[in-house]
Design a protein around this motif. Structure first.
Motif, short mmCIF file in Angstrom:
data_model
loop_
_atom_site.label_atom_id
_atom_site.label_comp_id
_atom_site.label_asym_id
_atom_site.label_seq_id
_atom_site.Cartn_x
_atom_site.Cartn_y
_atom_site.Cartn_z
N PRO A 1 26.72 -13.97 5.97
CA PRO A 1 25.88 -12.14 5.96
C PRO A 1 26.54 -11.21 5.02
N SER A 2 25.83 -10.09 4.68
CA SER A 2 26.33 -9.51 4.18
C SER A 2 26.53 -9.52 2.93
N VAL A 3 27.03 -11.32 2.29
CA VAL A 3 26.92 -10.75 1.01
C VAL A 3 26.24 -11.16 -0.24
N ALA A 4 26.16 -11.20 -1.01
CA ALA A 4 25.03 -11.37 -2.44
C ALA A 4 25.75 -11.61 -3.60
N ALA A 5 25.00 -12.38 -3.94
CA ALA A 5 25.42 -13.58 -5.36
C ALA A 5 24.61 -13.14 -5.82
N LEU A 6 25.69 -13.10 -7.56
CA LEU A 6 24.40 -12.59 -9.14
C LEU A 6 24.81 -13.54 -9.68
N VAL A 7 24.35 -14.31 -10.36
CA VAL A 7 25.03 -15.61 -12.04
C VAL A 7 24.46 -14.88 -13.04
N SER A 8 24.96 -14.50 -14.43
CA SER A 8 24.41 -13.71 -15.30
C SER A 8 24.62 -14.61 -16.02
N SER A 9 25.37 -15.55 -16.21
CA SER A 9 25.42 -16.46 -17.45
C SER A 9 25.93 -18.11 -16.70
N ILE A 10 24.66 -18.93 -17.23
CA ILE A 10 25.56 -20.35 -16.90
C ILE A 10 25.74 -21.42 -18.31
N ASP A 11 26.31 -20.76 -19.12
CA ASP A 11 26.95 -21.44 -20.38
C ASP A 11 28.73 -22.09 -19.43
N PRO A 12 28.17 -22.97 -19.41
CA PRO A 12 29.50 -24.18 -18.91
C PRO A 12 31.04 -23.31 -19.53
N GLU B 1 29.28 -13.19 -10.30
CA GLU B 1 29.19 -11.35 -9.79
C GLU B 1 29.14 -11.85 -7.86
N LEU B 2 30.37 -11.90 -6.86
CA LEU B 2 30.70 -12.08 -5.55
C LEU B 2 30.75 -10.46 -5.08
N VAL B 3 30.10 -10.00 -3.73
CA VAL B 3 30.09 -8.57 -3.49
C VAL B 3 29.31 -9.05 -1.80
N ASN B 4 30.85 -7.81 -0.96
CA ASN B 4 31.11 -7.57 -0.20
C ASN B 4 30.89 -6.74 0.22
N LEU B 5 29.47 -6.55 1.25
CA LEU B 5 28.63 -5.45 1.28
C LEU B 5 28.63 -4.84 3.00
N ASP B 6 29.75 -6.15 3.15
CA ASP B 6 29.99 -5.06 4.88
C ASP B 6 31.20 -3.88 4.86
N PRO B 7 31.38 -2.70 4.99
CA PRO B 7 32.46 -2.14 5.22
C PRO B 7 33.32 -2.42 6.92
N ALA C 1 33.99 -6.01 7.74
CA ALA C 1 34.13 -7.18 8.51
C ALA C 1 34.66 -8.01 7.03
N THR C 2 35.77 -9.10 6.94
CA THR C 2 36.09 -9.79 5.68
C THR C 2 35.52 -10.81 5.58
N ARG C 3 34.40 -11.45 4.58
CA ARG C 3 33.94 -12.76 4.52
C ARG C 3 34.43 -14.02 3.35
N SER C 4 34.42 -15.13 3.44
CA SER C 4 34.83 -16.49 3.42
C SER C 4 33.85 -17.28 2.44
N VAL C 5 34.53 -17.37 1.47
CA VAL C 5 33.12 -18.29 0.67
C VAL C 5 33.47 -19.39 -0.28
N VAL C 6 32.25 -20.84 0.10
CA VAL C 6 33.58 -21.12 -0.79
C VAL C 6 32.53 -21.19 -2.13
N VAL C 7 32.45 -21.15 -3.13
CA VAL C 7 31.98 -21.79 -5.09
C VAL C 7 31.66 -23.42 -4.77
N GLU D 1 38.09 -15.03 -0.40
CA GLU D 1 37.97 -14.36 0.63
C GLU D 1 37.47 -13.24 0.40
N LEU D 2 36.47 -12.32 0.79
CA LEU D 2 36.42 -10.93 -0.27
C LEU D 2 35.97 -10.03 1.34
N PRO D 3 37.31 -9.20 1.57
CA PRO D 3 37.83 -8.17 2.41
C PRO D 3 36.53 -7.37 2.30
N ARG D 4 36.37 -6.68 3.48
CA ARG D 4 35.88 -6.08 3.40
C ARG D 4 35.47 -4.66 2.32
#
Length: 637
Positions: free
Chosen positions: A521-532, A538-544, A546-552, A604-607
């Protein structure tokens, strides 16, 4: 275990794409619940009278929910997965009672439609492999085990165009003739059109006896999509028998294509000969080059099979099942306006091209018959896009560049339409990846919002209408779940090949706290290049708060390796300023590099933080599977 980096760049002004992405997630959460309330019953079934024509497929029922578990995989709620599983069970019971299924599987139908109906099942297997593995292996065995009557290992063919769980359901139609409607005859012509038309009101042999003799037995190219069903079993089990079957069956079709000058033929007689029932013609088979819709059907099945064979064997040469036919169509291309073409899919292009249906652009033929190539349409981009996405090969990229140069319409244009495949925005996405369409994320997210809201209004209009069989597509046309934008922007991938494909992804995500797939929740992602060499996320934590933890994850099936990651860093707190400063200072952003050497990277994405990841990937150097970063490691060999 996997390495973990901690985001440190402050999020001060959230990018508009990130806000729009999370708003779309929220809207979709409301929308699927509305659909469930309005169009499904207490047992998960669709609200539909208990009647169905004597021979029809089950696809229109399952297709209604095809992308619901896909949305869960992207980051939709856990309740959405529960609902998708519940509706698969409910619809399966419903269709069993209608006599359409045996042992939970299609009794006998073509793979153009079987592929459509299985998309929901494949996504459920991906989302909850432990709960769906038994069914997946049982379904695959219908084709891998010759005892079920579908596969002939001697001639390496699927024995008939209509196949499935009931070997007694033979032929293509019930009764004396195939139900070819007058509108179909006007738009598409007739199958076996080289046979003389009847006179004096006699039965049409093209739709009766001749069709039964020449088209109802033997293999057809769209059966190649069955490789997706067997790949699904391989991803779940790792069993060699599934790998061997894919290599054998797809390999047989590759040999036939090579013998036909590279062009994939569409029919094989029961004795294994191409054209054996069609007087030597390599075209004219069921749902093949002469049928609706020619390359639209053949190309998607070939792409599904080629990707399955590469995943199973590691042999990239299987992609040549697709390339020669794709290029031959392009070589046969003509520049014209869509309104001037002999297209049998005009309604599709009116929505997709808008006013550009009047603009001269490259048209390629979808069909071939005795008179040569015909049925010219603007280029269907799903196959060339999927091909390049998989291979990252210069030749496949150059083909896309040639197609853009030959297009009369602006590839950067985004229109708020939604076709059956829930795709069609490949061109503006490709322009974005090429660095030529920077506003695309905001535009495609706005278009997705428009489609959801349009479909909510459509649901309001039709929710109390009794569905007649002629209107069986109502549910698909009202399904408010749209995923193409999220797949492109977060996974860096095209939408799934609709006629039976498994998903592609440059990256996927897991919620490390909830131990489930999808963005937290509250995390957005944007892939702007797929060249290997520089896959950028880009990962963004919009939550002011809570910390969010993502595995890519690298790849849809953890089939890639992240060799290293370069990520943005802000370690100087002076951007906050002093107590009496009237504003903040510009954060100083630098970068750091981390070796990964595995398919997963923790973030790990702090607030209120953001991070840009530049991933160096090795593509397809790991066995693909449905394993997750939370599974126990396999025992040492």
């Amino acid at each position: 275990m996997y390495p973990v980096i901690i985001a440190s760049v402050p999020l001060l002004e959230p990018p508009t794409w990130a806000i729009a992405q999370r708003e779309l997630f929220a809207l979709l959460e409301h929308a699927w619940r509305r659909f469930e309330d309005d169009f499904t019953g207490l047992d998960g079934e669709l609200v539909y009278p208990d009647r169905l024509s004597s021979r029809d497929g089950v696809d229109d029922f399952y297709e209604t929910f095809f992308n619901w578990p896909q949305l869960y995989l992207l980051g939709g709620s856990l309740e959405l997965l529960d609902a998708a599983e519940w509706h698969w069970e409910g619809v399966t019971r419903q269709l069993t009672e209608l006599g359409m299924l045996q042992d939970e599987y299609e009794r006998g139908y073509d793979w153009f439609h079987q592929g459509e109906s299985l998309l929901l099942f494949y996504f459920l297997c991906m989302a909850a492999p432990g709960r769906w593995a038994e069914r997946a292996l049982r379904f695959a065995e219908l084709y891998v085990d010759p005892a079920h009557g579908n596969y002939d290992p001697e001639h390496r063919i699927i024995r008939s165009p209509h196949n499935g769980s009931d070997p007694q359901r033979t032929g293509l139609f019930d009764g004396d003739a195939y139900p070819w409607l007058p509108e179909e005859a006007r738009r598409y012509g007739f199958p076996l059109d080289w046979i003389p038309a009847p006179g004096n009101g006699n039965p049409d042999p093209r739709l009766g006896e001749q069709m039964r003799l020449r088209l109802a037995v033997g293999d057809t190219a769209v059966n190649l999509a069955a490789a997706g069903l067997v790949l699904n079993a391989l991803l779940l089990s790792g069993k060699q028998r599934y790998r061997d079957w894919i290599a054998e069956y797809v390999g047989a079709w590759r040999e036939r294509a090579e013998a036909n000058g590279g062009i994939l033929p569409d029919n094989v007689a029961p004795d294994g000969t191409v054209g054996g029932l069609l007087d030597g013609r390599w075209y004219g088979g069921h749902y093949g080059w002469s049928w609706p819709h020619g390359w639209y059907s053949v190309g998607q099945a070939a792409m599904v099979a080629a990707l399955a064979a590469v995943a199973a064997t590691g042999e990239e040469s299987f992609l040549d099942l697709v390339r020669p036919a794709l290029d031959e169509g392009i070589n046969q291309g003509k520049t014209m306006a869509c309104t001037e073409a002999d297209s049998s899919l005009t309604a599709r292009w009116v929505a997709q091209l808008g006013e550009d249906v009047h603009t001269p652009t490259l048209h390629v033929p979808l069909r071939h018959a005795d008179g040569g190539w015909f049925d010219y349409n603007p280029v269907l981009m799903a196959v060339p896009t999927a091909l390049w996405h998989h291979s990252a090969a210069p030749a496949d990229l150059e083909r896309l560049q040639r197609l853009r140069a030959a297009a009369g319409h602006d590839w950067r244009t985004v229109r708020p339409f939604r076709n059956k495949e829930e795709s069609g925005h490949e061109e503006p996405w490709l322009a974005y990846l090429a660095g030529d369409n920077p506003a695309y994320p905001e535009r495609i997210l706005a278009a997705a919002q428009a489609q959801v809201r349009h479909r909510l209004a459509r649901m309001e209009r039709y929710r109390d209408v009794e569905v007649a069989e002629a209107d069986i597509h109502l549910w698909q046309q009202a399904n408010p779940v749209v995923t193409e934008a999220l797949v492109q922007l977060t996974w860096g991938a095209p939408q799934v090949i609709y006629n039976g494909g498994l998903p592609q992804a440059r990256v996927r995500y897991y919620d490390a706290e909830a131990l489930r797939p999808g963005l937290p929740p509250s995390v957005a992602a944007l892939v702007s290049s797929i060249d290997p060499a520089a896959t950028t996320v880009e990962l963004v934590n919009l939550d002011p708060a809570a910390t969010r933890s993502v595995v890519v994850q690298a790849g849809a099936f953890a089939e890639h390796t992240i060799r290293s990651v370069c990520h943005t860093v802000c370690t100087d707190p002076s951007w906050i300023g002093d107590l009496y400063d009237h504003g903040h200072r510009e954060p100083v952003v630098t970068s750091a590099a981390v070796e990964v050497n595995g398919p997963w990277l923790g973030v790990e994405l702090p607030r209120s933080t953001r991070v840009r990841l530049t991933l160096r990937l090795d593509l397809r150097d790991r066995p693909p599977s449905y394993r997750t970063p939370f599974d126990a490691p396999p025992p040492a060999s």
